[in-house]
Write a protein that holds these residues in place. Structure first.
Motif, short mmCIF file in Angstrom:
data_model
loop_
_atom_site.label_atom_id
_atom_site.label_comp_id
_atom_site.label_asym_id
_atom_site.label_seq_id
_atom_site.Cartn_x
_atom_site.Cartn_y
_atom_site.Cartn_z
N ALA A 169 0.85 -1.19 0.00
CA ALA A 169 0.00 0.00 0.00
C ALA A 169 0.89 1.24 0.00
N THR A 170 0.40 2.29 -0.64
CA THR A 170 1.19 3.52 -0.75
C THR A 170 0.32 4.75 -0.53
N LEU A 171 0.99 5.83 -0.19
CA LEU A 171 0.35 7.14 -0.08
C LEU A 171 1.23 8.13 -0.83
N THR A 172 0.63 8.92 -1.70
CA THR A 172 1.41 9.98 -2.36
C THR A 172 1.24 11.23 -1.49
N HIS A 173 2.31 11.58 -0.80
CA HIS A 173 2.23 12.66 0.17
C HIS A 173 3.16 13.79 -0.28
N THR A 174 2.66 15.02 -0.21
CA THR A 174 3.49 16.16 -0.61
C THR A 174 3.38 17.25 0.46
N PRO A 175 4.07 17.02 1.60
CA PRO A 175 4.09 18.11 2.58
C PRO A 175 4.66 19.35 1.89
N ASN A 176 4.25 20.50 2.34
CA ASN A 176 4.55 21.71 1.59
C ASN A 176 5.02 22.84 2.52
#
Ligand code: IYR
Length: 224
Positions: A169-176
């Motif tokens: 399982a994956t999560l595409t995460h883009t903290p900014n």
């Protein structure tokens, strides 16, 4: 000029093509972005193979302007979580424009990013807008890369598909902003964080939102 050699390409019969097309669609349809991870470890070999697969992606002038950094060390994951939460706290407290917050609201996300510590593995994808080469005289030289976002985006898509196909399982995460990743992971100045992908198994009680993908007619235009 490269040397050119004959392409190895096997034409499949039509039935086999249809079968594979549907099989892959059915597989990818089942991928969901997961935010609730189990701490169970993942075999590093699976991660390595998925990165090798991502590395087969096409790229501008074959410059392969990517670097995949794998983090399973709990202390580093904790530092990443704390730094991401610091940024996201500000984002949700007002740095994101209201319109953005309204668009996000149905997902129920907030500044808490415990998955960055719970997921057994984080893959941080970096993009390289330029390469660095040291010439014979010891001078550092910049080599411009082309179509960097397109190339790294494609490689990331291939990576997500490979991980999904491997049962992860994956999560595409883009903290900014993501600059803290360069620092914590000690990357050279030509590597910019592009995407942060927690990888693992879903927790037993993982929930996902009831969202739908656009229909074929909404996403495709066929001109014959
Ligand atoms: N990066 C933030 C906000 C966020 C933005 C989008 I666009 C999403 O699809 C989901 C979240 C966060 O991770 O909370």
């Amino acid at each position: 000029m490269y040397q050119f050699f004959p392409l190895e390409f096997t034409r499949l019969d039509q039935d086999e093509q249809q079968r594979r097309a549907l099989e892959f669609y059915e597989l990818m349809k089942r991928r969901r972005t997961v935010r609730n991870f189990s701490p169970d470890p993942v075999p590093m070999e699976l991660i390595e193979t998925a990165i090798r697969t991502a590395g087969t992606a096409p790229s501008g002038a074959n410059q392969q302007p990517w670097r995949f950094v794998v983090v399973s060390n709990p202390d580093i994951k904790r530092r990443i979580r704390l730094a991401a939460e610091e940024e996201e706290r500000e984002n949700y407290a007002g740095r994101f424009p209201d319109k953005w917050l309204q668009t996000l609201a149905p997902l129920g996300t907030d500044w808490h990013k415990e998955f960055l510590e719970i997921a057994p593995c984080l893959i941080v994808v970096f993009k390289m807008d330029y390469g660095l080469r040291t010439d014979a005289s010891g001078t550092e030289e910049k080599i411009k890369h082309y179509y960097v976002n397109e190339s790294v985006g494609i490689a990331s898509g291939v990576l997500l598909a490979a991980l999904h196909y491997s049962g992860l399982a994956t999560l595409t995460h883009t903290p900014n902003p993501m600059g803290f990743l360069t620092e914590i992971l000690n990357r050279p100045k030509n590597e910019k964080p592009f995407l942060l992908i927690p990888v693992g198994y879903p927790s037993m009680d993982a929930k996902v939102p009831d969202i739908a993908k656009k229909t074929f007619d909404e996403i495709a235009v066929i001109i014959e």
